[in-house]
Design an enzyme around this catalytic site. Sequence first.
Site, short mmCIF file in Angstrom:
data_model
loop_
_atom_site.label_atom_id
_atom_site.label_comp_id
_atom_site.label_asym_id
_atom_site.label_seq_id
_atom_site.Cartn_x
_atom_site.Cartn_y
_atom_site.Cartn_z
N SER A 110 16.28 -13.15 17.98
CA SER A 110 16.75 -11.83 17.00
C SER A 110 15.96 -12.13 15.77
CB SER A 110 18.42 -11.83 16.71
OG SER A 110 18.91 -11.68 17.74
N GLU B 263 23.97 -9.83 12.95
CA GLU B 263 22.61 -9.24 13.41
C GLU B 263 21.99 -8.43 12.68
OE1 GLU B 263 21.11 -10.14 16.91
OE2 GLU B 263 19.60 -9.18 15.64
N ASP C 45 18.18 -8.26 10.96
CA ASP C 45 17.24 -7.41 11.28
C ASP C 45 16.75 -6.60 10.11
OD1 ASP C 45 17.77 -8.22 13.95
OD2 ASP C 45 18.97 -6.60 14.52
N ASP D 90 -1.75 -20.91 19.08
CA ASP D 90 -1.00 -21.50 20.17
C ASP D 90 -0.12 -22.61 19.90
OD1 ASP D 90 -0.63 -21.85 22.78
OD2 ASP D 90 -2.53 -22.85 23.29
#
Length: 573
Positions: free
Chosen positions: A486, A290, A294, A528
């Site tokens: 994430s 993680e 990030d 979209d």
Amino acid sequence: MFASSALLAFVLVGVSAASPLAATTFRVHELRPAVPSGFTAVGPAPPQTTLSLRLALAQGDPDGLIDALYRVSDPDSETYGQYLSKEEVESFVAPKSDTVTTVNSWLTENNLTATSLSSAGDWLSVDVPVAKANELFNTNFTLFKHIATGGETVRTLEYSLPGSLQGHVDLVHPTISFPVPVAQSAAALSKRGQAAAPSSPKLAPRDVASACSNGTIPACVQALYNIPLTPAVNKDLQLGVTGFFGNNAHYAWLETFLETYRPDMDPATNFSVVGIDGGSNDQDVPSVSEGELDIQYTVGLATDVNVTYYFIGFDNQDGDLDGFLDEANVLLGLDTPPQVLTTSYGFSESELPFSLVDKVCQAYAQLGARGTTVLYAAGDSGPDCAPDGSDKFEARFPSDCPFVTSVGGTQSFSPEEAWTGSSGGFSNYYARPAYQDTAVSAYLASAGPANAARWNTSGRAFPDIAAKADDIVVFETVFARLQGTSASSPIVASIVALLNDRLASAGRPPMGFLNPWLYKEGWQAFTDVTTGGSEVQCPGDVPVHQINATEGWDPVTGFGTPQFDKLLALLNL
Ligand SMILES: *[C@@H]1O[C@H](CO)[C@@H](O)[C@H](O)[C@H]1NC(C)=O
Ligand SMILES: *[C@@H]1O[C@H](CO)[C@@H](O)[C@H](O)[C@H]1NC(C)=O
Ligand SMILES: *[C@@H]1O[C@H](CO)[C@@H](O)[C@H](O)[C@H]1NC(C)=O
Ligand SMILES: *[C@@H]1O[C@H](CO)[C@@H](O)[C@H](O)[C@H]1NC(C)=O
Ligand SMILES: *[C@@H]1O[C@H](CO)[C@@H](O)[C@H](O)[C@H]1NC(C)=O
Ligand SMILES: *[C@@H]1O[C@H](CO)[C@@H](O)[C@H](O)[C@H]1NC(C)=O
Ligand SMILES: *[C@@H]1O[C@H](CO)[C@@H](O)[C@H](O)[C@H]1NC(C)=O
């Protein structure tokens, strides 16, 4: 603990007092009807165990703060973009003087020493033994065990406030919140094999099919969303990334990532670390992905933006919301908080009591009023299942908070479709904010009855927008491929940070709280996502249940994925 202010006058050395309890009228303040599933009561908490209790004092004018937030975030407001100073925000949230006086007297009577936890003085901490805490709040603190992990925690099923504190103290924590073991509170990241070590691409190809042929790498994200490689120039702007203990980000691995995927950048481009609750970004801790993800998808996309890793340590941590709260209070104590904050952690909504959730959500409203864009990964469990085993879907915190922007996930490219794991849905805690009415009503009118009984459609709907969540290539001793929202939240944070840089160069304020602008006009700069859907299999579901992306806003991908060039045009940049 973190911020000092005049309200540190709360630190009192008490005088001895006659038992104040004799004359005290208690009233039950918060209660849980039963021990939450997954936990079992072991017995009374040892009387000498020290509890660090947090007291949330009643704020002076919390509604005024929310009005002020909308006045600076609604593009139709005359004061759009005129963000509040630290002092202006504190003038709304600081407790009134009679609250301060009353709480001070109570502390003195009980010979307690309190520490201020927030610059505004609305959070106090007192260390007391269990025996004393039981007297102070007419309760029986109990040792509970989390059955699956064996983790033990001291909590209570109900507590009371003495008459004098009623109306002045909003909540005492930790009491009726039951912590979820930390490993589960991270937005789950799953690994899909190992990517072959790539050969360095010379320059990012702008053609999506070739840029994305080796997985989701920076060149792929840049091509998909037209993100420029141009370095940011305004050095005083900051992008904040939240990290929790265990999710350390490795400097050497960022360097390899940049050498590989950003040959145009200085490979020594670095990030700063601010430790909270004893956090330190030690390099001898093995990767759990993680942190690398990030950092690599902020430093590696938001070219030359100052990235700061707000890294929360083990102190005061038992898997509860304390780290979220402490981070918010640290940022609110700064004269200039980061203009963008991305966090890829969260909880199932009903795991936490509303009273506590709302305090953290309200802190995000304060950050929004200061001009910070607060982004959260929507979560990776699809529409998610209610923990009570019913056939209801379950929302996630903090995406359920109306004052954050929630980022869902997409997969594939040309075109992107909804990622099967993307969380989304409707809150049971927060009613739908007015800014969502048009978009969400349109969705509900067209969605049909398939899920109607499983959702509380009057609630705050999420996510608001989306970005790539599949096949994300991260370096962590090897090139691994990860998936999860994430990744989506840092990608959007990088785009907002680069927009903020252009805005600053044009002498304009940063984007701030996005949603009122997003639902009014910003959505036009998003592509979209109309195909694919999220999936979940709750008890009783045969077969897997699917929530489809649709034209317009939907509870899988929100308005879809950002287009940097369209954002520039919409913002007249
Ligand atoms: C008050 O606290 C001080 C410092 O902890 C302690 O020495 C004193 O005995 C306490 N007095 C009473 C009445 O509890
Ligand atoms: C705490 O436990 C004692 C002993 O079981 C009981 O007498 C008392 O009523 C309990 N107090 C509260 C507030 O539940
Ligand atoms: C993808 O990998 C191939 C083979 O390693 C390489 O030649 C090509 O440059 C890579 N493309 C990108 C966009 O990274
Ligand atoms: C980045 O900063 C850390 C901490 O100061 C340092 O240890 C590391 O060597 C730096 N990385 C580079 C590439 O300069
Ligand atoms: C980035 O911001 C942090 C926090 O304000 C600051 O400590 C650090 O020096 C900045 N880094 C650079 C390279 O400007
Ligand atoms: C449904 O959401 C509303 C907020 O919009 C809330 O007041 C209500 O309690 C929720 N219903 C359930 C069953 O949780
Ligand atoms: C979602 O789309 C699939 C494939 O088009 C379709 O079979 C399914 O019925 C749709 N589900 C709902 C709930 O609309």
